[in-house]
Design an enzyme around this catalytic site. Structure first.
Site, PDB file in Angstrom:
ATOM      1  N   ASP A   1      -4.123 -11.350   7.620  1.00  0.00           N
ATOM      2  CA  ASP A   1      -3.798  -9.940   7.435  1.00  0.00           C
ATOM      3  C   ASP A   1      -2.284  -9.743   7.577  1.00  0.00           C
ATOM      4  O   ASP A   1      -1.690 -10.205   8.564  1.00  0.00           O
ATOM      5  CB  ASP A   1      -4.547  -9.155   8.527  1.00  0.00           C
TER       6      ASP A   1
ATOM      7  N   GLU B   1       0.635  -6.242  -1.766  1.00  0.00           N
ATOM      8  CA  GLU B   1       0.690  -4.796  -1.491  1.00  0.00           C
ATOM      9  C   GLU B   1       1.821  -4.154  -2.273  1.00  0.00           C
ATOM     10  O   GLU B   1       2.929  -4.683  -2.347  1.00  0.00           O
ATOM     11  CB  GLU B   1       0.867  -4.533   0.009  1.00  0.00           C
TER      12      GLU B   1
ATOM     13  N   GLY C   1      -5.570   0.496   6.732  1.00  0.00           N
ATOM     14  CA  GLY C   1      -5.506   1.711   7.549  1.00  0.00           C
ATOM     15  C   GLY C   1      -6.702   2.627   7.374  1.00  0.00           C
ATOM     16  O   GLY C   1      -6.544   3.848   7.283  1.00  0.00           O
TER      17      GLY C   1
ATOM     18  N   ILE D   1     -10.604  -2.320   8.653  1.00  0.00           N
ATOM     19  CA  ILE D   1     -10.905  -1.523   9.854  1.00  0.00           C
ATOM     20  C   ILE D   1     -10.589  -2.351  11.100  1.00  0.00           C
ATOM     21  O   ILE D   1     -11.161  -3.431  11.290  1.00  0.00           O
ATOM     22  CB  ILE D   1     -12.389  -1.084   9.845  1.00  0.00           C
TER      23      ILE D   1
HETATM   24  O1  G3H Z   1      -2.859  -3.747  10.123  1.00  0.00           O
HETATM   25  C1  G3H Z   1      -2.720  -4.100  11.286  1.00  0.00           C
HETATM   26  C2  G3H Z   1      -3.911  -4.560  12.043  1.00  0.00           C
HETATM   27  O2  G3H Z   1      -4.531  -3.485  12.680  1.00  0.00           O
HETATM   28  C3  G3H Z   1      -3.551  -5.665  12.969  1.00  0.00           C
HETATM   29  O3  G3H Z   1      -2.852  -5.166  14.051  1.00  0.00           O
HETATM   30  O4  G3H Z   1      -0.811  -6.591  14.263  1.00  0.00           O
HETATM   31  O5  G3H Z   1      -1.769  -5.320  16.232  1.00  0.00           O
HETATM   32  O6  G3H Z   1      -2.944  -7.327  15.319  1.00  0.00           O
HETATM   33  P1  G3H Z   1      -2.018  -6.167  15.031  1.00  0.00           P
HETATM   34  P1  13P Z   2      -6.724   0.667  11.007  1.00  0.00           P
HETATM   35  O1  13P Z   2      -5.620   0.737  11.998  1.00  0.00           O
HETATM   36  O2  13P Z   2      -6.944   1.995  10.350  1.00  0.00           O
HETATM   37  O3  13P Z   2      -7.985   0.136  11.591  1.00  0.00           O
HETATM   38  O4  13P Z   2      -6.269  -0.333   9.836  1.00  0.00           O
HETATM   39  C1  13P Z   2      -6.430  -1.711   9.974  1.00  0.00           C
HETATM   40  C2  13P Z   2      -5.739  -2.479   8.906  1.00  0.00           C
HETATM   41  O5  13P Z   2      -5.307  -1.971   7.901  1.00  0.00           O
HETATM   42  C3  13P Z   2      -5.608  -3.932   9.104  1.00  0.00           C
HETATM   43  O6  13P Z   2      -4.823  -4.527   8.124  1.00  0.00           O
HETATM   44 ZN    ZN Z   3      -3.302  -3.272   7.323  1.00  0.00          ZN
END
Ligand code: G3H
Ligand code: 13P
Ligand code: ZN
Length: 336
Positions: free
Chosen positions: A94, A146, A235, A278
């Site tokens: 991610d 993206e 998000g 999510i």
């Molecule tokens: O998009 C972000 C995800 O919610 C991951 O969050 O970088 O705090 O692990 P993090």
């Molecule tokens: P949320 O913060 O809305 O759960 O989004 C998560 C996300 O986009 C991870 O890449």
């Molecule tokens: Zn994200």
């Protein structure tokens, strides 16, 4: 070099095609720890849903990259043990922030990576995405890119304001970069504060904040330019108010936390949006459950006594998303 196929993982190509044709979306749930992973696999296996396990750079730093990779490998075996004979599990990076991070994940056995170069100028975004695609495709690893920038501030994913994706750019971007799916910006954002109270209206009956709608006109225009191309929404937590209220009533402080209404995500799932991310909702479910146990039983100090209920709450939440929001239940290619 670890080949993800030997770990029992799959890439996103086929599952996205089926999701677009079938009018549903694949859940992409982030995990950082064992309880989240257990809950994700239990929910998706019980419901025969394909699932994307997302690992962020922050998660790799928190849990250790090697350990997380073996946990994902274990997840495939756990799904089988739960009676899901043919699980479809993607291990996805991610918000990959560099070629090196993407390469490292591919070499570790990830079946899908995101290169997030959305903050870069258009040409640089294309160039970096293309570099990752060229490496990834040698190993049949799929790549998410993206275009457009999400609002919100969360760890390393940050942007002060939202810049919706420009539909006139998507054809050139996808063709020149060669990406397999595209995350777009239509008003979602990361974290538990997706809109300021000023951006919302208030329901006169309940006094609760009502967020502005997502820019479905932008999504429609993107789909018109790229018919059948896999679209991703980041998000997309809904920030369930029952969790926010529970946390706040037990000593927490999440004033005016607000997310994306689920009916809007349901609508998006029926379109070419085939991956919905999510993470925050899982954090909220976990925190609400932990706070409840520690509040009701102040003498409790066995982490299993509060991580267990947190895991159960996350499983319940994931199941709700799969059935009622994304519609990905009973969508495995082989259901027997
Ligand atoms: O998009 C972000 C995800 O919610 C991951 O969050 O970088 O705090 O692990 P993090
Ligand atoms: P949320 O913060 O809305 O759960 O989004 C998560 C996300 O986009 C991870 O890449
Ligand atoms: Zn994200």
């Amino acid at each position: 070099m670890v080949d993800y196929k030997t770990l029992g993982l799959v890439n996103t190509r086929e599952m996205f095609k089926r999701a677009i044709n079938g009018g549903y979306a694949i859940p992409a749930f982030n995990f950082n720890n064992m309880e989240q992973l257990q809950a994700i696999i239990k929910a998706s296996s019980d419901l025969k849903s394909p699932v994307i396990l997302q690992v962020s750079k922050g998660a790799r730093n928190y849990a250790n990259a090697t350990l997380l990779r073996y946990m994902a490998q274990g997840a495939v075996e756990y799904a089988k043990e739960l009676g899901c004979k043919h699980p479809e599990i993607v291990l996805h990076l991610d918000h990959g922030d560099s070629f090196e991070t993407c390469k490292s994940c591919i070499d570790y056995g990830f079946s899908s990576v995101m290169i997030d170069a959305s903050h870069l100028p258009f040409e640089e975004n294309i160039a970096l995405t293309k570099k990752v695609v060229e490496y990834a495709h040698q190993f049949d690893v799929t790549v998410e890119a993206e275009l457009g920038v999400l609002a919100g501030v969360e760890d390393e994913v940050s942007s002060a304001e939202s810049h919706y994706t420009k539909p006139e750019e998507v054809i050139e971007f996808s063709q020149r970069s060669g990406c397999d799916s595209l995350a777009i910006s239509i008003g979602t954002s990361h974290g538990a504060y997706k809109f300021t109270p000023e951006q919302c209206t208030r329901d006169p009956k309940t006094g609760k904040l009502v967020p502005p709608p997502l820019a479905f006109d932008v999504l429609d225009a993107v789909m018109e330019k790229l018919p059948g191309f896999p679209i991703v929404l980041h998000g997309s937590s809904s920030v369930p108010q029952e969790y926010v209220d529970e946390i706040n009533s037990l000593g927490g402080k999440l004033p005016d936390a607000i997310g994306i209404p689920e009916e809007q995500l349901r609508k998006a799932s029926k379109s070419a949006v085939c991956k919905i991310n999510i993470d925050s909702d899982s954090r909220l479910a976990f925190t609400a459950a932990v706070r409840r146990v520690l509040h009701d039983k102040p003498g409790e100090f066995d982490p299993r006594k509060f991580c267990g209920p947190a895991r159960d709450e996350m499983e319940k939440m994931y199941k709700h998303k799969i059935i009622d929001v994304l519609g990905s239940d009973n969508k495995l290619a082989q259901l027997d």
